[in-house]
Design an enzyme around this catalytic site. Structure first.
Site, PDB file in Angstrom:
ATOM      1  N   THR A   8      -3.246  -8.201  11.075  1.00  0.00           N
ATOM      2  CA  THR A   8      -4.124  -7.610  10.051  1.00  0.00           C
ATOM      3  C   THR A   8      -5.552  -8.104  10.229  1.00  0.00           C
ATOM      4  OG1 THR A   8      -4.554  -7.319   7.684  1.00  0.00           O
ATOM      5  CG2 THR A   8      -3.481  -9.380   8.314  1.00  0.00           C
TER       6      THR A   8
ATOM      7  N   HIS B 165       0.818  -1.221   0.000  1.00  0.00           N
ATOM      8  CA  HIS B 165       0.000   0.000   0.000  1.00  0.00           C
ATOM      9  C   HIS B 165       0.850   1.269   0.000  1.00  0.00           C
ATOM     10  CE1 HIS B 165      -3.611  -2.489   1.733  1.00  0.00           C
ATOM     11  NE2 HIS B 165      -3.438  -2.665   0.429  1.00  0.00           N
TER      12      HIS B 165
HETATM   13  C1  BJW Z   1      -2.859  -6.464  16.700  1.00  0.00           C
HETATM   14  C2  BJW Z   1      -2.466  -5.769  17.812  1.00  0.00           C
HETATM   15  C3  BJW Z   1      -1.254  -6.140  18.339  1.00  0.00           C
HETATM   16  C4  BJW Z   1      -4.310  -4.979  17.290  1.00  0.00           C
HETATM   17  N1  BJW Z   1      -0.551  -7.116  17.744  1.00  0.00           N
HETATM   18  N2  BJW Z   1      -2.159  -7.426  16.126  1.00  0.00           N
HETATM   19  C5  BJW Z   1     -15.821  -5.784  -1.727  1.00  0.00           C
HETATM   20  C6  BJW Z   1     -16.740  -4.781  -1.414  1.00  0.00           C
HETATM   21  C7  BJW Z   1     -16.377  -3.429  -1.474  1.00  0.00           C
HETATM   22  C8  BJW Z   1     -15.111  -3.050  -1.868  1.00  0.00           C
HETATM   23  C9  BJW Z   1     -14.231  -4.055  -2.164  1.00  0.00           C
HETATM   24  C10 BJW Z   1     -14.576  -5.380  -2.104  1.00  0.00           C
HETATM   25  N3  BJW Z   1     -13.477  -6.138  -2.430  1.00  0.00           N
HETATM   26  C11 BJW Z   1     -12.455  -5.304  -2.677  1.00  0.00           C
HETATM   27  C12 BJW Z   1     -12.902  -4.045  -2.528  1.00  0.00           C
HETATM   28  C13 BJW Z   1     -12.154  -2.820  -2.713  1.00  0.00           C
HETATM   29  C14 BJW Z   1     -11.265  -2.431  -1.567  1.00  0.00           C
HETATM   30  C15 BJW Z   1     -11.471  -3.284  -0.325  1.00  0.00           C
HETATM   31  O1  BJW Z   1     -10.791  -4.250  -0.067  1.00  0.00           O
HETATM   32  N4  BJW Z   1     -12.419  -2.911   0.520  1.00  0.00           N
HETATM   33  C16 BJW Z   1     -12.735  -3.683   1.715  1.00  0.00           C
HETATM   34  C17 BJW Z   1     -12.668  -2.773   2.928  1.00  0.00           C
HETATM   35  C18 BJW Z   1     -14.074  -4.338   1.530  1.00  0.00           C
HETATM   36  N5  BJW Z   1      -9.902  -2.543  -2.059  1.00  0.00           N
HETATM   37  C19 BJW Z   1      -9.359  -1.576  -2.798  1.00  0.00           C
HETATM   38  O2  BJW Z   1      -9.960  -0.566  -3.092  1.00  0.00           O
HETATM   39  C20 BJW Z   1      -7.937  -1.803  -3.247  1.00  0.00           C
HETATM   40  N6  BJW Z   1      -7.836  -1.566  -4.634  1.00  0.00           N
HETATM   41  C21 BJW Z   1      -8.505  -2.291  -5.552  1.00  0.00           C
HETATM   42  O3  BJW Z   1      -9.232  -3.211  -5.244  1.00  0.00           O
HETATM   43  O4  BJW Z   1      -8.259  -1.885  -6.835  1.00  0.00           O
HETATM   44  C22 BJW Z   1      -8.981  -2.494  -7.907  1.00  0.00           C
HETATM   45  C23 BJW Z   1      -8.569  -1.801  -9.184  1.00  0.00           C
HETATM   46  C24 BJW Z   1      -8.151  -2.568 -10.271  1.00  0.00           C
HETATM   47  C25 BJW Z   1      -7.789  -1.949 -11.461  1.00  0.00           C
HETATM   48  C26 BJW Z   1      -7.819  -0.556 -11.542  1.00  0.00           C
HETATM   49  C27 BJW Z   1      -8.223   0.219 -10.468  1.00  0.00           C
HETATM   50  C28 BJW Z   1      -8.604  -0.422  -9.278  1.00  0.00           C
HETATM   51  C29 BJW Z   1      -6.991  -0.815  -2.587  1.00  0.00           C
HETATM   52  C30 BJW Z   1      -6.925  -0.959  -1.114  1.00  0.00           C
HETATM   53  C31 BJW Z   1      -6.033   0.104  -0.521  1.00  0.00           C
HETATM   54  C32 BJW Z   1      -6.095   0.131   0.989  1.00  0.00           C
HETATM   55  N7  BJW Z   1      -5.486   1.306   1.463  1.00  0.00           N
HETATM   56  C33 BJW Z   1      -5.363   1.531   2.892  1.00  0.00           C
HETATM   57  C34 BJW Z   1      -4.829   2.955   3.099  1.00  0.00           C
HETATM   58  C35 BJW Z   1      -3.342   3.019   2.753  1.00  0.00           C
HETATM   59  C36 BJW Z   1      -2.779   4.355   3.006  1.00  0.00           C
HETATM   60  C37 BJW Z   1      -2.897   4.765   4.444  1.00  0.00           C
HETATM   61  O5  BJW Z   1      -2.419   4.067   5.344  1.00  0.00           O
HETATM   62  O6  BJW Z   1      -3.449   5.817   4.677  1.00  0.00           O
HETATM   63  O7  BJW Z   1      -4.474   0.571   3.470  1.00  0.00           O
HETATM   64  S1  BJW Z   1      -6.870   1.218   3.770  1.00  0.00           S
HETATM   65  C38 BJW Z   1      -6.131   0.513   5.202  1.00  0.00           C
HETATM   66  O8  BJW Z   1      -6.512  -0.878   5.347  1.00  0.00           O
HETATM   67  C39 BJW Z   1      -4.633   0.526   4.922  1.00  0.00           C
HETATM   68  C40 BJW Z   1      -4.220  -0.802   5.484  1.00  0.00           C
HETATM   69  O9  BJW Z   1      -2.982  -1.197   4.921  1.00  0.00           O
HETATM   70  C41 BJW Z   1      -5.362  -1.706   5.138  1.00  0.00           C
HETATM   71  C42 BJW Z   1      -5.435  -2.951   5.939  1.00  0.00           C
HETATM   72  O10 BJW Z   1      -5.694  -2.706   7.276  1.00  0.00           O
HETATM   73  P1  BJW Z   1      -4.971  -3.582   8.391  1.00  0.00           P
HETATM   74  O11 BJW Z   1      -3.524  -3.410   8.320  1.00  0.00           O
HETATM   75  O12 BJW Z   1      -5.497  -4.962   8.364  1.00  0.00           O
HETATM   76  O13 BJW Z   1      -5.441  -2.807   9.731  1.00  0.00           O
HETATM   77  P2  BJW Z   1      -6.762  -2.967  10.592  1.00  0.00           P
HETATM   78  O14 BJW Z   1      -6.869  -1.777  11.485  1.00  0.00           O
HETATM   79  O15 BJW Z   1      -7.918  -3.268   9.738  1.00  0.00           O
HETATM   80  O16 BJW Z   1      -6.510  -4.245  11.485  1.00  0.00           O
HETATM   81  C43 BJW Z   1      -5.555  -4.244  12.528  1.00  0.00           C
HETATM   82  C44 BJW Z   1      -5.453  -5.663  13.065  1.00  0.00           C
HETATM   83  O17 BJW Z   1      -4.427  -5.680  14.033  1.00  0.00           O
HETATM   84  C45 BJW Z   1      -6.734  -6.158  13.746  1.00  0.00           C
HETATM   85  O18 BJW Z   1      -7.012  -7.480  13.315  1.00  0.00           O
HETATM   86  C46 BJW Z   1      -6.375  -6.153  15.222  1.00  0.00           C
HETATM   87  O19 BJW Z   1      -7.033  -7.167  15.977  1.00  0.00           O
HETATM   88  C47 BJW Z   1      -4.892  -6.405  15.156  1.00  0.00           C
HETATM   89  N8  BJW Z   1      -4.144  -5.926  16.299  1.00  0.00           N
HETATM   90  N9  BJW Z   1      -3.477  -4.848  18.110  1.00  0.00           N
HETATM   91  C48 BJW Z   1      -1.081  -7.740  16.633  1.00  0.00           C
HETATM   92  N10 BJW Z   1      -0.805  -5.534  19.439  1.00  0.00           N
END
Ligand code: BJW
Ligand code: ZN
Length: 252
Positions: free
Chosen positions: A191, A119
């Protein structure tokens, strides 16, 4: 738990090709908030408000403010024992990759080398008109909404991160998917596993019969396919899991 850790340790010791897939939770004990938990980043700021191209075109000043705040934080904090344990495992392995969703640069600062930042990286920015890439020092460009430093361009600079609806770098995605499809061990740390296409990585490994090991205080979208779910904080469990590992490739 101790028994589960031992078994997971054995699986790592026996593995030839290991992919580590990480999310915001691995950086939590460094002081970087996660996204989706209570008290996480998006408790105050909704994803749609900041992490989309539409938000940036509507409110570039606020979006830049948010990323500057997070960039300053990422610089101030240090990698934690979880990041270091992952880096040490790589030192002893020849076929190893970290595929992270985090933009905070902490894996690299901990010494990990083969890192794919799915990302993006908060330390970099680029021009939306000519594509000019600004590195960490140049990212400190003047102005609330920085303008491209290339003479005569005048394009708007944006953080080099992947927002919702944007495509991940196809080479990075291909390389991590390929690696996962051939791995025999996938370690998933901190994640929610909700954001695609990145969250496909452990599922691809599982399809190759890889052993999937997850570290997280809470069940996630990955837990259903985890062979070993090690419940707890990354900074504590990751070193515990990896410290007594034999480390050598495919050790019996
Ligand atoms: C601990 C802890 C401790 C706590 N120890 N653990 C279905 C429906 C609707 C939309 C979609 C769909 N399928 C796909 C999509 C689209 C979308 C998506 O996935 N949406 C979902 C939310 C449904 N995806 C996209 O849009 C992606 N692009 C795409 O699909 O493009 C298609 C395309 C093709 C061709 C041309 C054009 C387009 C892009 C996704 C980009 C995500 N970006 C972000 C922001 C990045 C920049 C920033 O940081 O500002 O990335 S969003 C955000 O979520 C960030 C993260 O990397 C990402 C993942 O989150 P993560 O890391 O899992 O964090 P959390 O907070 O969710 O979880 C934390 C975890 O830690 C928890 O489990 C806790 O329990 C745990 N934890 N303490 C260990 N001490
Ligand atoms: Zn430019």
């Amino acid at each position: 738990m101790e028994d589960k850790i031992k078994k997971a340790r054995d699986a790592i010791a026996k593995a030839y090709k290991i992919i580590v897939f990480t999310g915001a939770g691995i950086s939590k004990e460094s002081g970087v908030p996660t996204f989706r938990e209570a008290g996480g980043l998006w408790e105050e700021f909704k994803a749609e408000d900041f992490a989309t191209p539409e938000a940036f075109s509507r409110r570039p000043k606020e979006v830049w403010e948010w990323y500057r705040f997070r960039r300053d934080l990422a610089r101030k904090v240090e990698p934690n024992p979880g990041h270091y344990a992952v880096a040490r495992l790589e030192d002893a392995r020849s076929d190893f990759m970290v595929a992270t969703q985090n933009i905070d640069n902490l894996h690299t600062r901990a010494g990990s080398r083969n890192v794919i930042e799915l990302h993006g990286n908060i330390m970099h920015s680029y021009c939306m008109k000519c594509g000019l890439l600004a590195d960490e020092s140049e990212a400190e460009l003047p102005g609330e909404v920085p303008v491209c430093p290339r003479e005569g361009c005048g394009g708007v600079m944006r953080p080099k991160v992947v927002w919702f609806g944007e495509q991940l770098d196809p080479d990075d995605l291909d390389r991590s998917y390929m690696f996962a499809s051939e791995a025999d061990c996938c370690l998933v740390i901190g994640t929610s596993g909700f954001v695609y296409p990145a969250a496909q990585i452990p599922f691809l490994a599982k399809r190759n019969d890889a052993c999937v090991i997850e570290i997280n205080p809470e069940p996630s979208g990955i837990t259903q396919i985890a062979d070993y779910f090690l419940q707890g904080p990354a900074a504590q469990i990751t070193p515990q899991l990896l410290e007594e590992n034999k480390y050598a490739d495919g050790a019996d």
